[in-house]
Design an enzyme around this catalytic site. Structure first.
Site, PDB file in Angstrom:
ATOM      1  N   THR A  48      37.284  39.641  35.179  1.00  0.00           N
ATOM      2  CA  THR A  48      38.458  40.096  35.930  1.00  0.00           C
ATOM      3  C   THR A  48      39.213  38.950  36.603  1.00  0.00           C
ATOM      4  OG1 THR A  48      37.073  41.987  36.508  1.00  0.00           O
ATOM      5  CG2 THR A  48      39.217  41.842  37.588  1.00  0.00           C
ATOM      6  N   THR A  49      38.471  38.098  37.325  1.00  0.00           N
ATOM      7  CA  THR A  49      39.089  37.025  38.112  1.00  0.00           C
ATOM      8  C   THR A  49      39.789  36.004  37.228  1.00  0.00           C
ATOM      9  OG1 THR A  49      37.410  37.401  39.801  1.00  0.00           O
ATOM     10  CG2 THR A  49      38.593  35.326  39.939  1.00  0.00           C
ATOM     11  N   TYR A 111      39.218  53.947  32.617  1.00  0.00           N
ATOM     12  CA  TYR A 111      40.338  54.832  32.263  1.00  0.00           C
ATOM     13  C   TYR A 111      39.917  56.168  31.662  1.00  0.00           C
ATOM     14  CZ  TYR A 111      44.916  56.450  30.684  1.00  0.00           C
ATOM     15  OH  TYR A 111      46.051  57.203  30.478  1.00  0.00           O
ATOM     16  N   TYR A 137      28.260  45.808  34.698  1.00  0.00           N
ATOM     17  CA  TYR A 137      29.256  45.579  35.754  1.00  0.00           C
ATOM     18  C   TYR A 137      29.796  46.922  36.216  1.00  0.00           C
ATOM     19  CZ  TYR A 137      33.476  43.527  37.973  1.00  0.00           C
ATOM     20  OH  TYR A 137      34.469  43.162  38.845  1.00  0.00           O
ATOM     21  N   ARG A 142      38.016  49.698  40.049  1.00  0.00           N
ATOM     22  CA  ARG A 142      38.837  49.298  38.905  1.00  0.00           C
ATOM     23  C   ARG A 142      38.692  50.260  37.720  1.00  0.00           C
ATOM     24  NH1 ARG A 142      41.211  44.280  38.892  1.00  0.00           N
ATOM     25  NH2 ARG A 142      40.661  42.938  40.634  1.00  0.00           N
ATOM     26  N   LYS A 166      25.974  43.652  38.007  1.00  0.00           N
ATOM     27  CA  LYS A 166      26.922  43.178  39.017  1.00  0.00           C
ATOM     28  C   LYS A 166      27.429  44.442  39.708  1.00  0.00           C
ATOM     29  CE  LYS A 166      31.332  40.823  39.741  1.00  0.00           C
ATOM     30  NZ  LYS A 166      32.548  40.262  39.134  1.00  0.00           N
ATOM     31  N   ILE A 208      28.143  37.222  42.007  1.00  0.00           N
ATOM     32  CA  ILE A 208      29.183  36.663  41.133  1.00  0.00           C
ATOM     33  C   ILE A 208      30.424  36.635  42.019  1.00  0.00           C
ATOM     34  CG2 ILE A 208      30.579  36.992  39.066  1.00  0.00           C
ATOM     35  CD1 ILE A 208      28.079  38.301  37.788  1.00  0.00           C
TER      36      ILE A 208
END
Length: 295
Positions: A48-49, A111, A137, A142, A166, A208
């Site tokens: 993501t980052t 989604y 994750y 999100r 994570k 993380i």
């Protein structure tokens, strides 16, 4: 049975861009070298980052090769591979060259909001084809779906090459439940900088981290002190970061940490649309805190 090697301070590596919007490989090289010299225990790339949805295949391949060439096996590399189409993720895993990579980070499908059974079957299917250990994750903010502690523990027990999660649900209760019931080869890794102190105190294996891009030495020191049971000095470091934690994410990630890295002279303050730089007032507040911290 695979063991988790992703412990301590992991860096959710940003992707620097030049003023004309291209990947800034020189800045990325400087950033990776800075991490290696200042306490990073492993790198997490192309998640993501890193603004990965806005990178093309060629850029992702070039970033992977650059990181592998710089790290040269000194610390583990965790690379993202996930999505909301199980068959497509499986194909991606099968068709990727995983040489020089130590593990796969894979997100809960987003989604389309699968049930807990759907999440279980998704990760079981990925586990069956993966040549590398997998870190799950969970980031409901999100994805729109929270993987429960019970589902995480079920996956951990049934899939020996899934070695960690994570966990970014924001629920310390959920973290506690996973840690209490997990198998020995499976670890919880914090996915939230602000909760890392509390999660490591509860038995998490590390983080993380986003803030670690800019301040790896200080953040890794906090975690190492906790590992040794020295909670008082670790808490002082945690409290030193309190205001930064919220400022870093108030205008979205990685806008905050890119502004911080820009103030430190590492990168240009550029993001790819639909993301935009953090507000000027947020950037100024972070610069002031940085000055006060004498970093």
């Amino acid at each position: 049975m695979a063991q988790n090697i992703f412990k301590g301070l992991g860096i959710a590596l940003v992707t620097p861009f030049t003023p004309n919007g291209e990947v800034d490989y020189k800045a990325l090289k400087r950033l990776v070298e800075y991490q290696l010299d200042n306490g990073a225990d492993f790198l997490c790339i192309l998640a993501t980052t890193a603004e990965t949805p806005c990178l093309n295949r060629e850029e992702k391949d070039k970033i992977t090769e650059l990181v592998k060439d710089l790290v040269r096996g000194r610390i583990p590399i965790l690379k993202y591979c996930g999505g909301n189409n199980t068959a497509a993720v499986i194909e991606d895993i099968k068709n990727t060259d995983w040489s020089g990579i130590d593990g796969i980070l894979s997100i809960c499908p987003y989604y389309n909001k699968p049930s807990q059974e759907g999440l279980y079957q998704h990760f079981k299917a990925i586990s069956n084809v993966s040549p590398l250990p997998i870190v799950l994750y969970n980031v409901p903010g999100r994805t729109g779906v929270n993987m429960t502690a019970a589902t995480t523990v079920r996956i951990a027990n049934d899939c020996p090459n899934i070695v960690g999660i994570k966990e970014a649900s924001g629920s310390l209760e959920q973290v506690d439940e996973i840690i209490k019931n997990k198998p020995d080869n499976f670890d919880v890794i914090s996915g939230d900088d602000a909760l890392t102190f509390s999660m490591v105190a509860s038995g998490a294996a590390g983080v993380i981290s986003v803030i670690g891009n800019a301040l790896p030495k200080q953040f890794s020191r906090m975690i190492r002190l906790e590992f040794k049971g020295e909670y008082e000095p670790a808490r002082k470091i945690h409290h030193m970061f309190t205001e930064l934690y919220s400022l870093l994410f108030v205008d979205g990630n990685p806008a905050g940490v890119k502004a911080l890295l820009n103030d430190m002279g590492f990168i240009d303050n550029i993001l790819r649309l639909p993301l935009v730089p953090t507000k000027i007032e947020t950037k100024q507040k972070m610069a002031e805190i940085l000055k006060e911290m004498s970093i």
